[in-house]
Design a protein around this motif. Sequence first.
Motif, short mmCIF file in Angstrom:
data_model
loop_
_atom_site.label_atom_id
_atom_site.label_comp_id
_atom_site.label_asym_id
_atom_site.label_seq_id
_atom_site.Cartn_x
_atom_site.Cartn_y
_atom_site.Cartn_z
N GLY A 53 -0.98 1.66 -8.87
CA GLY A 53 -0.23 0.90 -7.88
C GLY A 53 -1.00 -0.23 -7.25
O GLY A 53 -0.54 -0.82 -6.26
N ILE A 54 -2.16 -0.55 -7.79
CA ILE A 54 -2.99 -1.61 -7.22
C ILE A 54 -3.59 -2.41 -8.36
O ILE A 54 -3.75 -1.91 -9.46
CB ILE A 54 -4.09 -1.01 -6.31
N GLY A 55 -3.93 -3.66 -8.08
CA GLY A 55 -4.52 -4.54 -9.10
C GLY A 55 -3.71 -5.78 -9.31
O GLY A 55 -4.24 -6.82 -9.73
N GLU A 56 -2.39 -5.74 -9.02
CA GLU A 56 -1.56 -6.94 -9.12
C GLU A 56 -1.77 -7.80 -7.88
O GLU A 56 -2.44 -7.40 -6.92
CB GLU A 56 -0.10 -6.54 -9.27
N VAL A 57 -1.16 -9.00 -7.90
CA VAL A 57 -1.28 -9.90 -6.76
C VAL A 57 -0.80 -9.20 -5.49
O VAL A 57 -1.41 -9.32 -4.43
CB VAL A 57 -0.51 -11.20 -7.01
N GLN A 58 0.30 -8.50 -5.59
CA GLN A 58 0.75 -7.67 -4.47
C GLN A 58 0.78 -6.22 -4.94
O GLN A 58 1.38 -5.90 -5.96
CB GLN A 58 2.14 -8.09 -3.99
#
Length: 737
Positions: free
Chosen positions: A591-596
């Motif tokens: 759930g983490i690593g993208e721009v948001q």
Amino acid sequence: MLAAFLLLFSSAITVQAEPVETVREGDVLLEADRIYREFEDGPLIAEGDVRAASGAQFLRADRVVYDIAADTVTAQGNVAVRSEDGQLFFGEDVVLSSDLRNGIVAAFAAELPPNGTLGAATAIRRESGTNELRKATYTLCRVCDEGLRRDRPTWQLKARRVIQDENKKKLTFRDAFLEIYGVPAMYVPYVQVPDPSVDRASGFLAPQIGSSSVRGTEVEVPYYWAISDYQDFTFSPRHFELLGTQWKGEYRRNTWNSSAIVQAGIIKPTNDLSAEGGNPDNVRWHWFSKYRRELPAQWTLEADVDAVSDQGYLLIYDLEPDGELQEEIGILRPDRLESNLTFDRRTENSFTDVSAWLFQTLRVREDQAFTAQALPRIRHERYFDGLGGNFTLGGSFLTLLRDDGLDSMRGSGHLRYERVKLTRGGHRFETFGELRGDLYTYRDADLGTQACNVDDRAYDACRMMFPRGGNEESFSVSRFLPTVGAEWSYPLARIGENASFIIEPRVQAVVSPDESFADDVFNEDSQFFQFDTVTLFDYNKATGLDLWEGGQRVNAGVSTTATFGQGVTVNTLVGGQFRAKSSDAFNDNTGIGEVQSDIVGAVDVNLGSNFAIDNRFRIDDDTGSFRRVESLVRGRLGRLSGRLNYLRIESDDFETDQVLDEFLVVSAALKVTKNINLAYSQAQNLDSGSTTNTQLALRLANRCAGMTILYRFDDSTVPGFQQDRELLFRVQVLGFN
């Protein structure tokens, strides 16, 4: 002593209505309302609230005859005697030697501090301290005047003959019956128990009896050996109808500067092992131990050894560590066991750790040859103040070795700085920075780790996810990892008469090199990363050093606290991460690593002390669906209490598009009466619709006895293991456990 005795058995002699006669004859001092002889040189007769003393021995009775010629004291009516060692006993007719140490007592009754009572039709007291009782009773329970126990103790031993050894502090019963609520429950030809004043004594403990569809009828009879004041051993052979006899025990030792505990067992199975999973051995065993010793110069040695013969051993024999070791190992079952040898030193301004770690996988599908062993791990840190903040200077070295697969060495050094400043207006500012450098050396890198070497894993597809595509056998990697950042928070409070509110926005900005090193470094110590409210404001969210969170990012969130009357509170936290550009350091399902990032949050509600709801969740930033939900509901209504645990995980996997896991655990407890309790729990796999575990327990207990009946159902999903239905019966009796 004499004053205490008189205070115990009568009012003070100074308030007697009639003068008290006092006579000293030989070694005996008599006090009574009337003292006389029927003829010259005859026995001395004392009547009316008689008190006799000889040295440290005391006696009180309605009537006492002291025969000097026969050297005997005969007491009649409401006789009470306190011996030299402070023991108190009673009788109706007592014949004692003049020093009150030897004699015969009719209708004998004695108090055995702190909570024992011993009675007999007749008792022979001897100066040697070995007393013989006939038609005796013994109990550690009070007699109640209501309920099921009316006019009788919970349990008592009735015996034809009892030997009381006051010197060795033990009671030996011959031809005895154990009565429960006045009903004979068990005949024992011989039994020996410690005096109630003894804290620890060798002897058999109450047995444990059970029945299992996998193990058959099972019986465990422990024997406790009090070796010395600081060590003991409990031998607990456990016989299974279908599997054989397991020889196991526990050794404990505790001194001023060290402690040790060992729980071990061995069995040669009598059942057919060919269909069982987990590669069972012909001789199966377990060893759980923990040793700790304080060394000079603030050093501490710890040695924990936890191992089993094969992967299915704990599951088949329903075995887990007890007592002090339960928390140490229980949280790992059934995934793996850890063993380590550690030297560490902690001071006010430093920490040093030198250790070696060995791991044993208990997952049936995994190969032990691909399990890493840390030989050694070295860590050191020093702490000092400067530039208005706190500095940490440290480093570490780690070697991971495998029988098959990847071997690696890692050296790392770091310098951290933190400073916190509070303004008069309530703003909180924190600045931080870190300089870190890592050096890795890999060998047999193309063979990979455990993750790609399981039965149902496509090895070639998995190997493509290795650093450098799994094409290089040996290589080295170095990296320099600087980080700087700042954090701001500002709590806003409104305090009312009936309600109070606190809202605190929090923003953290972090700048690091925009590189993840995922193509060069194996992630071994941060595989179980979880993005949630706990890790939201960690500037490097990895649990170890291998995973590196780089790039420019902002972690932001808002927490609220609302307090109302009668203990009602509501706490919330919602937040997420925003990045300048996406990172490939994290797995897609985190759930983490993208721009948001996904949105993480927590909502906790307390309605007084009897009801509470705790929720943790993660919401997909694109679809708005819940990708992870953890909920705990607990409450109490009168004598009924309960808990509900719910877990739902939606994740991506490289073999399938989506995986949904959903579990529910329900538990409840009912206090039927003061001494009767019922407990129930059930674990449900909502995804498959199956019940994985059910337990039902009935507990009857009071201050001196307890009985537990437990039913348990386990639906094993591990290949090679079958469902197990178990009924367990356990008795605990004060004085026998």
